[in-house]
Design a protein around this motif. Structure first.
Motif, mmCIF file in Angstrom:
data_model
loop_
_atom_site.group_PDB
_atom_site.id
_atom_site.type_symbol
_atom_site.label_atom_id
_atom_site.label_comp_id
_atom_site.label_asym_id
_atom_site.label_seq_id
_atom_site.Cartn_x
_atom_site.Cartn_y
_atom_site.Cartn_z
ATOM 1 N N ASN A 10 24.505 -39.599 -13.296
ATOM 2 C CA ASN A 10 23.569 -38.743 -12.563
ATOM 3 C C ASN A 10 24.243 -38.083 -11.351
ATOM 4 O O ASN A 10 24.223 -36.878 -11.209
ATOM 5 C CB ASN A 10 22.368 -39.563 -12.068
ATOM 6 C CG ASN A 10 21.513 -40.076 -13.214
ATOM 7 O OD1 ASN A 10 21.075 -39.302 -14.058
ATOM 8 N ND2 ASN A 10 21.288 -41.376 -13.264
ATOM 9 N N ASP A 11 24.848 -38.897 -10.493
ATOM 10 C CA ASP A 11 25.242 -38.411 -9.166
ATOM 11 C C ASP A 11 26.436 -37.471 -9.188
ATOM 12 O O ASP A 11 26.574 -36.621 -8.310
ATOM 13 C CB ASP A 11 25.552 -39.592 -8.239
ATOM 14 C CG ASP A 11 24.335 -40.488 -8.016
ATOM 15 O OD1 ASP A 11 23.230 -40.099 -8.438
ATOM 16 O OD2 ASP A 11 24.503 -41.577 -7.445
ATOM 17 N N ASN A 12 27.328 -37.636 -10.148
ATOM 18 C CA ASN A 12 28.474 -36.734 -10.240
ATOM 19 C C ASN A 12 28.361 -35.774 -11.430
ATOM 20 O O ASN A 12 29.350 -35.145 -11.827
ATOM 21 C CB ASN A 12 29.778 -37.531 -10.289
ATOM 22 C CG ASN A 12 30.068 -38.221 -8.961
ATOM 23 O OD1 ASN A 12 30.089 -37.575 -7.913
ATOM 24 N ND2 ASN A 12 30.264 -39.534 -8.992
ATOM 25 N N GLY A 13 27.171 -35.685 -11.988
ATOM 26 C CA GLY A 13 26.920 -34.670 -13.002
ATOM 27 C C GLY A 13 27.619 -34.865 -14.338
ATOM 28 O O GLY A 13 27.789 -33.909 -15.093
ATOM 29 N N TRP A 14 28.011 -36.109 -14.646
ATOM 30 C CA TRP A 14 28.662 -36.313 -15.945
ATOM 31 C C TRP A 14 27.748 -35.908 -17.099
ATOM 32 O O TRP A 14 28.206 -35.329 -18.079
ATOM 33 C CB TRP A 14 29.056 -37.785 -16.137
ATOM 34 C CG TRP A 14 30.177 -38.261 -15.277
ATOM 35 C CD1 TRP A 14 30.946 -37.516 -14.418
ATOM 36 C CD2 TRP A 14 30.668 -39.609 -15.198
ATOM 37 N NE1 TRP A 14 31.884 -38.334 -13.819
ATOM 38 C CE2 TRP A 14 31.740 -39.615 -14.273
ATOM 39 C CE3 TRP A 14 30.313 -40.811 -15.813
ATOM 40 C CZ2 TRP A 14 32.448 -40.789 -13.959
ATOM 41 C CZ3 TRP A 14 31.018 -41.971 -15.502
ATOM 42 C CH2 TRP A 14 32.070 -41.945 -14.590
ATOM 43 N N ILE A 15 26.464 -36.230 -16.973
ATOM 44 C CA ILE A 15 25.567 -36.027 -18.118
ATOM 45 C C ILE A 15 25.445 -34.541 -18.471
ATOM 46 O O ILE A 15 25.256 -34.202 -19.629
ATOM 47 C CB ILE A 15 24.183 -36.677 -17.864
ATOM 48 C CG1 ILE A 15 23.391 -36.789 -19.188
ATOM 49 C CG2 ILE A 15 23.360 -35.944 -16.804
ATOM 50 C CD1 ILE A 15 23.974 -37.766 -20.191
ATOM 51 N N GLY A 16 25.574 -33.671 -17.478
ATOM 52 C CA GLY A 16 25.448 -32.241 -17.751
ATOM 53 C C GLY A 16 26.768 -31.532 -18.002
ATOM 54 O O GLY A 16 26.784 -30.304 -18.185
ATOM 55 N N ALA A 17 27.879 -32.269 -18.033
ATOM 56 C CA ALA A 17 29.194 -31.627 -18.163
ATOM 57 C C ALA A 17 29.345 -30.808 -19.451
ATOM 58 O O ALA A 17 29.889 -29.697 -19.401
ATOM 59 C CB ALA A 17 30.309 -32.669 -18.042
ATOM 60 N N PRO A 18 28.870 -31.287 -20.591
ATOM 61 C CA PRO A 18 29.065 -30.490 -21.828
ATOM 62 C C PRO A 18 28.419 -29.103 -21.733
ATOM 63 O O PRO A 18 29.006 -28.112 -22.171
ATOM 64 C CB PRO A 18 28.386 -31.353 -22.901
ATOM 65 C CG PRO A 18 28.486 -32.754 -22.386
ATOM 66 C CD PRO A 18 28.285 -32.617 -20.900
#
Lengths: 410, 410
Positions: free
Chosen positions: A65-73
């Motif tokens: 969540n906090d470093n935006g991994w989930i939205g990277a793709p």
């Protein structure tokens, strides 16, 4: 005959010359293999340290969540979209080119289910051919049909479900006419799937303008995303919700963190995700792609053409009598950003070049291949590389037995 | 009632206590989510710097040969084999768990082609269910049949092609009897595919002893391979050349660098490779796996059980009247290495814990989940985590509205 000083003058006038400093290029190496593995952007070093030590090491699971991994793709896909004439929500970064080809071949042939043929060309990049074969083997009554490039338009017909082509050929560097072939495919009622691995980041691509249906591409070549960078996948907006990936992993679910038993694909491009993405490689790709934010793609395209012209002219001048046969089209509109020569002793000649610290590569059975990467290849590199090739050919040193030995990877 | 000093005495006597120093654990955090994303081994920091700066940056394309990138999937697979009772050539690192499940489900059902059923259990990890559904959708006349754990043996029959189970349940932590269920599957003529994601690196696994046919597992949980680490795939030796991956990418070819048009699968486990592997994530996984080389797995298993016992005892003592319902089996032989409680207010309670720097996770609809990772979780961690949970439950602070907000990733 031109001189090294002429090449240096071209570098001095190059609007992209400043980009070279943004890459770590090892001292004394002339690197002409960025079409296989792009060089390391200096910004990637600090970014990867941050990803490993702060994001993984300190923030741990919270980074999703906090470093935006989930939205990277999706986020990195949107950045790549600007390089290929796509809308931000039409591109996603996921898996490998091979896996993405499989998803799209299956999805497209199921959509076009009353047609039985996947049309491609012999000598296409092996993974494209192999994956098409693997996919066809799973489908009832589907076959892969190959035709030489010049016969593709005639081969399109009422049985063609999908036309699968690589935009720029990995060996010859020849470029297909994407606009024409896509139009012809549509005319015949087929979908068009383009593999952009050898073109993205080096030549103009306008998927939207060509009304391309589907595409995939590689992150570790001209995008400088690092070894084994994840690939990207494009689906034209109106097709997204009609297509279904056969690889229905949890990350492509409409609500993966509800952990439901039944698969419901996410709306839009996210349904083409599958498993958990490789975050270290994913974010290294983002660092590479971010370099393009500051660049005029017209300048990239112009420099690619100029590097090619210098290489070809110098080979003629310096090595003209050594039997190198240019196999890349001379017309800039019909080629990618590498230059390839056939030579019966291609393997030992390339090994001798590498020993002299000029790194190109060899493609079986007899192709010497040189990548021209406008972001960091200089005109002086080209001049010196051809000079060294000339010395190797003049001296015949490549006949030494030490250059005959094969390596696992060529 | 036990004290923090008792827990510290257990740490003092712990033969694995020295391992904790080999991880970067952020100051002031009690990390009980290593079953979701394992912590960062300190050795990985230097190794990743080397991979990025020297191997990629300086050695560039030559690293495929000179730094052993090309052999990494097999090399790391052989190291994982020692943790799961497999032979070195029976395991390979590639793709994600989801993609590997797809390969093996398709390959296995094609081998057992006169049977139509893939047997699994409801509530299995979603990607296992989703992937089985996706695969069955591609096969003529195949269905996914689910039965509750207790009814699986009875459900095995002449129609069962494949039994697909996760060894340790991601929510409850319950462990299947691999030996018994594999025997029963074989008795019924079915193949057995085990997902080891929640067991590898934490509990004993003996694929060879259980004569397991196929398995997959995750690299980023107890193996500490980093976010999105590639997964591994196991195929028993005698089955390897009978199975064919539907994802016939070029890296699984018998001679990928001959660039031939026709796909011929590599002999042995390498045929389950597909595209170019993500090297940064791949080598981070190797650093994680290498930590196990110095470890006695019996000590890992014993400590996992002892951590569980302390957690459970302390919850009873400290939080016994707050409605936490243990859903993990108490018997060490029937569980994995996490402990899970049901609570109707699981979500806000977990958010309040995280604010107090005790990091576990939540699994819908009502599960609080705590990973017990013997390499770096201390007994003092457990004692203090339960104390903080007790304070949160006593105070009711979790009722604050700030803890109600949902995040993208739970």
């Amino acid at each position: 005959m031109s001189s090294l000083d002429d090449a240096r003058a071209l570098d001095a006038a190059d609007p992209l010359a400043g980009m070279r400093e943004r890459f770590l290029l090892p001292e004394g190496i002339i690197y002409l293999d960025g079409n296989s593995l792009g060089a390391l952007p200096k910004a990637t070093i600090a970014a990867q340290k941050d990803v490993v030590e702060r994001q993984w090491g300190t923030d741990l699971i919270r980074s999703w969540n906090d470093n935006g991994w989930i939205g990277a793709p999706q986020r990195i896909g949107a950045k790549i979209a600007t390089l290929i004439g796509a809308e931000p929500h039409e591109v996603i970064v996921t898996d490998s080119v091979s896996v993405n080809l499989f998803k799209l071949i299956i999805a497209a042939t199921r959509l076009n289910a009353d047609r039985s043929q996947i049309l491609t060309e012999p000598g296409n990049f092996p993974t494209d051919l192999y994956t098409a074969d693997g996919a066809a083997g799973l489908l009832a009554n589907h076959i892969v049909h190959t035709e030489q490039a010049g016969d593709l338009v005639d081969a399109l017909g009422p049985d063609t479900a999908l036309m699968l082509l690589t935009h720029v050929h990995y060996k010859s560097g020849a470029r297909h006419d994407m606009q024409l072939l896509t139009e012809e495919a549509h005319e015949a009622g087929a979908l068009a799937l383009w593999d952009l691995s050898h073109s993205v980041g080096a030549i103009p691509i306008d998927l939207g303008g060509c009304e391309v249906d589907l595409a995939v591409g590689c992150g570790y070549k001209y995008l400088n995303g690092g070894p084994g960078a994840p690939a990207f996948l494009y689906v034209r907006e109106d097709l997204q919700d009609q297509l279904r990936s056969p690889l229905s992993g949890w990350m492509g679910h409409e609500a993966p963190f509800e952990f439901r038993d039944d698969y419901v694909p996410a709306p839009g491009i996210s349904r083409f995700l599958c498993g958990t993405p490789p975050i270290l490689n994913m974010l290294a790709l983002e660092s590479g792609v971010d370099l393009f934010a500051d660049i005029d793609m017209d300048a990239v395209v112009a420099k690619s053409a100029a590097l090619f012209d210098l290489f070809e002219t110098r080979i003629e001048e310096r090595c003209g009598d050594h039997g190198l046969e240019l196999i890349t089209p001379r017309d800039a509109a019909h080629r990618g950003s590498h230059i390839s020569y056939r030579h019966p002793n291609g393997w030992p000649i390339m090994q001798a070049l590498i020993e002299r610290r000029v790194i190109g590569d060899f493609r079986a059975p007899d192709i010497l291949r040189f990548g021209l990467t406008p972001l960091y290849t200089s005109f002086a590199d080209i001049w010196q590389a051809v000079e060294i090739l000339g010395e190797i050919l003049d001296s015949g040193i490549w006949r030494d037995t030490r250059f005959a030995e094969k390596t696992a990877v060529t």
